[in-house]
Design an enzyme around this catalytic site. Structure first.
Site, PDB file in Angstrom:
ATOM      1  N   ARG A 133     -28.545   9.912  15.108  1.00 49.40           N
ATOM      2  CA  ARG A 133     -29.538   9.033  14.447  1.00 49.40           C
ATOM      3  C   ARG A 133     -29.738   9.381  12.985  1.00 49.40           C
ATOM      4  NH1 ARG A 133     -33.410   6.617  18.598  1.00 49.40           N
ATOM      5  NH2 ARG A 133     -34.636   5.941  16.816  1.00 49.40           N
ATOM      6  N   ASP A 177     -30.151  22.489  36.833  1.00 51.98           N
ATOM      7  CA  ASP A 177     -29.556  22.909  35.565  1.00 51.98           C
ATOM      8  C   ASP A 177     -28.321  23.777  35.784  1.00 51.98           C
ATOM      9  OD1 ASP A 177     -29.551  23.230  32.689  1.00 51.98           O
ATOM     10  OD2 ASP A 177     -30.281  25.275  32.994  1.00 51.98           O
ATOM     11  N   HIS A 222     -22.492  24.353  37.479  1.00 50.13           N
ATOM     12  CA  HIS A 222     -21.704  25.568  37.264  1.00 50.13           C
ATOM     13  C   HIS A 222     -21.508  26.387  38.534  1.00 50.13           C
ATOM     14  CE1 HIS A 222     -22.596  24.268  33.310  1.00 50.13           C
ATOM     15  NE2 HIS A 222     -23.745  24.888  33.157  1.00 50.13           N
TER      16      HIS A 222
HETATM   17  C1  BG6 Z   1     -26.178  25.234  30.483  1.00 53.79           C
HETATM   18  C2  BG6 Z   1     -27.601  25.231  30.920  1.00 53.79           C
HETATM   19  O1  BG6 Z   1     -25.436  24.280  31.182  1.00 53.79           O
HETATM   20  O2  BG6 Z   1     -25.614  26.522  30.690  1.00 53.79           O
HETATM   21  C3  BG6 Z   1     -28.401  26.309  30.221  1.00 53.79           C
HETATM   22  O3  BG6 Z   1     -28.177  23.962  30.644  1.00 53.79           O
HETATM   23  C4  BG6 Z   1     -27.728  27.637  30.363  1.00 53.79           C
HETATM   24  O4  BG6 Z   1     -29.732  26.355  30.716  1.00 53.79           O
HETATM   25  C5  BG6 Z   1     -26.261  27.557  29.978  1.00 53.79           C
HETATM   26  O5  BG6 Z   1     -28.394  28.553  29.507  1.00 53.79           O
HETATM   27  C6  BG6 Z   1     -25.546  28.838  30.301  1.00 53.79           C
HETATM   28  O6  BG6 Z   1     -24.262  28.824  29.766  1.00 53.79           O
HETATM   29  P1  BG6 Z   1     -23.502  30.162  29.423  1.00 53.79           P
HETATM   30  O7  BG6 Z   1     -22.138  29.703  29.003  1.00 53.79           O
HETATM   31  O8  BG6 Z   1     -24.273  30.829  28.335  1.00 53.79           O
HETATM   32  O9  BG6 Z   1     -23.492  30.969  30.682  1.00 53.79           O
END
Ligand code: BG6
Length: 479
Positions: A46, A229, A234
């Site tokens: 934006r 999250d 993950h």
């Molecule tokens: C993100 C989450 O997907 O992954 C975050 O939204 C988290 O909350 C992050 O901190 C962690 O990623 P990494 O690569 O630092 O383990």
């Protein structure tokens, strides 16, 4: 269709992710000549900026977030950048964006990271601006919905303009070298696969611990919580890579076919098999930190910690619990997978007073990349008072084993794959839906049972109930 795009369009170009990850990744790829000199990178958001304004913005981000020794080639990289302001709700603004992108016959890759409410208008705008078609692929950054229904809405909207083979759903954990190394460990070595099953594995632990708190993401995080999250994406991807059958080839279809089978085999979780928590004030590394509610400025029922005892209901994993836990404001930043093997069926040393401990494989994903296999060994000596055995680690510190190659951040790999069109490390729609299916059922059971997060002190390993979750099975979390 295989092509290497010569245009890259970045949505959210002034956002946090762009500053911390995308711009540094692209700068590194450019400096290492991994992206073609002709690749034109157009940022959009934006904010009202012109090309030069965006280059200045990008320079500041690189100086802040990129290690000085990787900033070579920055000037050249900045010259590749262009910028077009855009309000995604204004369909008529997409024509100017398309003009800025220029001809797309050679291929365009789009990186879309936006608020869930802007997905539909953005896709419609891309269609209106002619920024779709066979030579356009789209990378989608989370959050992609908040449950199965909203995720399907987004996926449907995307599917109206982009076929699945041109849709690249990002889970940045798949871009991490150690996560990819799991496949090498399992399928490039003969010794693990015969043992990789319920007959020889007692349980698996997956921990993703973070020391950070809300990090000025209250708006998003409080609506999401740790389950959505971190676990929905993950952690379930890690679980799928640990749990899947050997794929026939290292390719996108074969690997994703196997992952989705595992995700679909996840058993519905019983309410007793989950623990949620929310941190209260405490200390991390000796520094006092505020509680979640204080950071947020109000009370909330959002979990910042979750532990789950999961099961994969298939032949390979019958009766093998997968203990998952993740949380904010835990004592250390650590992602690791622990594979706990069963004891030997009969100890020949028992009559000589020696105890054997079952073998354990620890795959440390971050911050250090390490693979450790604990083996029993005899303590040297004449054994006059009996044989003594001790567990000793067989260690592979990846940083030592591979000192040469540059350590790359996950987004370097993912952006390159998006530009070149390799979907192996991206999540297919059926995987996402299986993930949501399982997560939605957990949330529904929390709601039915009125489960509220227990509190835990920042800097501790979560609520004591998380310890009880494993201890009642005779299992201790690996710390
Ligand atoms: C993100 C989450 O997907 O992954 C975050 O939204 C988290 O909350 C992050 O901190 C962690 O990623 P990494 O690569 O630092 O383990």
């Amino acid at each position: 269709m295989s092509f290497t795009a010569d245009r890259l369009l970045l949505f959210g170009a002034t956002g946090d992710l762009a500053q911390r990850m995308l711009l540094p990744s692209l700068c590194a790829l450019s400096a290492d000549k991994l992206i073609a000199p002709g690749l034109r990178i157009v940022g959009t958001a934006r904010q009202e900026l012109d090309d030069q304004g965006y280059r200045n913005f990008a320079r500041a981000a690189l100086e802040k977030f990129m290690p000085a020794d990787r900033r070579g080639g920055m000037a050249e990289f900045l010259n590749r950048l262009y910028y077009q302001p855009l309000d995604a709700n204004q369909a008529d603004q997409f024509q100017a964006l398309a003009d800025k992108v220029g001809p797309i016959e050679q291929g365009l890759s789009i990186f879309l990271s936006t608020a869930p409410s802007l997905f539909e208008p953005t896709i419609a705008g891309l269609v209106a601006g002619g920024l779709t078609g066979d030579k356009v692929r789209i990378g989608l950054e989370k959050p992609l919905g908040t449950d199965l229904a909203t995720s399907c809405e987004i996926n449907d909207a995307v599917a109206r303009a982009f076929s699945e083979d041109r849709t690249f759903r990002i889970d940045h954990y798949l871009g991490k070298e150690t996560v990819q190394n799991l496949l090498a460990l399992r399928f490039a070595n003969i010794m693990f696969e015969p043992l990789w099953n319920a007959a020889h594995i007692d349980h698996v632990q997956i921990t993703v611990a973070e020391t950070v708190g809300l990090e000025s993401r209250a708006g998003y995080y409080d609506g999401a919580g740790a389950l959505r999250d971190m676990v929905q994406n993950h952690m379930l991807q890690l679980l799928a890579l640990v749990g899947m059958e050997p794929p026939a080839n290292y390719d996108a279809t074969a690997i994703r076919d196997e992952k989705v089978k595992v995700l679909r085999a996840l058993r519905l979780v019983h309410p007793d098999e989950t623990v949620t928590g929310q941190y209260r004030k405490g200390a991390i590394d000796g520094q006092p930190v505020a509680g979640y509610d204080d950071e947020l400025g109000r009370d909330s029922d959002t979990e910042t910690f979750v532990a789950i005892k999961a099961h994969i209901d298939n032949w390979r994993w019958k009766g093998v619990p997968f203990y998952l836990r993740t949380g904010k404001r835990l004592p250390q930043r650590k992602t690791e997978i622990v594979v706990q093997f069963r004891p030997v069926p009969h100890s020949i040393f028992a009559g000589r007073g020696a105890r054997t401990e079952p073998n354990r494989l620890v795959i440390a994903v971050q911050p250090e990349e390490n693979i450790t296999l604990s083996l029993m060994a005899k303590v040297p000596g004449l054994d006059r008072e009996g044989i003594r055995l001790r567990s000793v680690p067989l260690d592979i510190a990846m940083a030592d084993a591979f000192a040469g190659p540059t350590k790359r951040i996950a987004y370097e790999r993912l952006l390159l794959d998006l530009i070149e069109g390799d979907q192996t490390l991206f999540v297919r729609r059926d995987e996402v839906e299986a993930q949501w299916d399982w997560i939605d059922a957990i949330r529904a059971s929390w709601a039915t049972h009125g489960l509220r997060p227990k509190t835990y002190t920042a800097g501790s390993w979560g609520p004591s109930a998380a310890i009880a979750l494993t201890e009642r099975d005779g299992v201790t979390w690996h710390e």
